[in-house]
Design an enzyme around this catalytic site. Structure first.
Site, PDB file in Angstrom:
ATOM      1  N   LYS A 151      26.605  27.411  71.298  1.00  0.00           N
ATOM      2  CA  LYS A 151      25.913  28.554  70.724  1.00  0.00           C
ATOM      3  C   LYS A 151      26.466  29.891  71.200  1.00  0.00           C
ATOM      4  O   LYS A 151      26.400  30.877  70.478  1.00  0.00           O
ATOM      5  CB  LYS A 151      24.413  28.461  71.006  1.00  0.00           C
ATOM      6  N   LYS A 231      24.895  16.237  61.145  1.00  0.00           N
ATOM      7  CA  LYS A 231      23.480  15.902  61.210  1.00  0.00           C
ATOM      8  C   LYS A 231      22.673  16.696  60.185  1.00  0.00           C
ATOM      9  O   LYS A 231      23.021  17.831  59.862  1.00  0.00           O
ATOM     10  CB  LYS A 231      22.924  16.211  62.610  1.00  0.00           C
ATOM     11  N   LYS A 234      17.673  21.814  59.585  1.00  0.00           N
ATOM     12  CA  LYS A 234      16.840  22.763  58.843  1.00  0.00           C
ATOM     13  C   LYS A 234      17.580  24.076  58.603  1.00  0.00           C
ATOM     14  O   LYS A 234      17.279  24.815  57.673  1.00  0.00           O
ATOM     15  CB  LYS A 234      15.556  23.024  59.618  1.00  0.00           C
TER      16      LYS A 234
END
Length: 365
Positions: A151, A231, A234
């Site tokens: 990140k 994967k 959302k």
């Protein structure tokens, strides 16, 4: 004046403990060890308030959470809103997302009479304990964890909160003297930090914390419907890639109909050569509670187009009662707030004496 040999050796061991490769202690979910856990066993896990879960969350984690609450004598599940603000959040949306997640967990089968369901930020001991553990954690140890490496590259460095995120995770776990933590394979290194910090604290201040064991779910990961090498997420920019547990039957059917497959009509399971079709088989097997072999057998004589219809029906049937229960629960936000408040009080009753003992051993009281 030279320090006594015992003192010097103790500090040297503590220093080495921060950098040595951690011990791996795992238990497979569903193993005999879980069926008869020790009387003092305690499970802890958390989920960020990102609204309602998607199909991968449900099959990969929440189903396992429901099973664990029926197997362990003490279980805590936290909506970890402190973790969520490592990324910018709209306050109103965050408040709604916390209640949406509470409704989703209850609808998926979390029973507040069997598990303590609570909001992390309402138990202030988490934040204080994070600071104490942070003072026992080296910067190189955090720098090499996957959360930061992934990140911080996306954000061109990232915040201090993102950097110490795994320390807060460790505080969440150790604050309740948790013995078992259900995790995915991508979270194993963060749990190893919690194991390390339990050892380091115990070496510095005396035995207090057990080293938590990982409970690795045997459920296969659900992949994106548009990119079956990744994967399901959302945050995926493609709306057709992810099925949420509140999607309508029409939406589910459309998303599965447009799922990426290949040009071979026969349904087989080969994740390397045929990731798209294999992802549909994985989903079908999980929602219909079949083995992969049984799911492939059920598809015999069907081409991939017809098989998508079969998978859609299985997903719709599985999610329909969950979607309806979420809608019912969300219609009464006061009820959800009351359940979270009660859970937070119960969690704090467990956390407060542990932190009091930590304060005493550190020298604060």
């Amino acid at each position: 004046m030279a320090l006594p040999l015992r003192t010097t050796l103790k500090h040297f061991i503590c220093f080495i403990q921060r950098f040595k490769p951690p011990k791996r202690r795992f238990c497979a979910a569903g193993s005999p060890e879980i069926k008869e856990p020790p009387l003092n066993a305690r499970v802890f896990s958390g989920i960020q308030p990102t609204g309602v879960p998607h199909l991968g969350n449900y099959l990969g984690a929440l189903e396992n959470w429901v099973a664990l609450q029926n197997q362990y004598p003490s279980v805590l599940y936290s909506i970890v809103d402190l973790h969520s603000i490592t990324q910018p959040q709209d306050p109103d949306k965050l408040r709604n997302n916390i209640l949406d997640m509470a409704a989703s967990l209850l609808a998926c089968g979390i029973n507040p009479e069997k598990a303590i369901l609570f909001q992390q930020s309402k138990v202030s001991e988490h934040a204080e304990f994070c600071w104490i553990l942070g003072c026992l954690t080296s910067m190189p140890r955090l720098r090499h964890l996957p959360q930061w490496k992934m990140k911080s590259k996306q954000k061109n460095e990232g915040s201090v909160g993102l950097y110490i995120y795994p320390v807060l995770q460790a505080a969440d776990i150790l604050l309740y003297k948790s013995t078992h933590v259900p995790v995915g394979e991508d979270q194993v290194q963060h749990l190893e930090l919690a194991q390390d910090l339990a050892r380091i604290f115990n070496l510095h201040y005396g035995e207090l914390f057990p080293e938590p064991h990982a409970l690795l779910s045997s459920t296969r990961k659900v992949k994106s419907l548009r990119d079956p090498t990744s994967k399901m997420s959302k945050s995926d920019s493609q709306p057709m890639a992810t099925i949420t547990v509140t999607d309508s039957p029409d939406d589910i059917a459309l998303k599965i109909r447009r799922a990426v497959t290949d040009f071979t009509s026969e349904v087989t399971f080969d994740p390397q050569a045929r990731p798209g079709v294999s992802n549909l088989v994985t989903i079908h097997a999980a929602v219909a509670r079949l083995s992969v072999e049984e799911a492939v057998s059920a598809a015999k004589g069907l081409d991939t187009g017809a098989y998508k219809g079969l998978v859609s029906e299985a997903v719709i049937q599985r999610l329909a009662p969950i979607r309806e229960e979420i809608q019912r629960l969300k219609a009464d936000p006061g009820h959800l707030e009351g359940l979270l408040a009660l859970g937070s009080r119960r969690a704090r009753q467990l956390a407060a004496p542990v932190l009091d003992e930590v304060r005493h051993r550190v020298g604060f009281s």
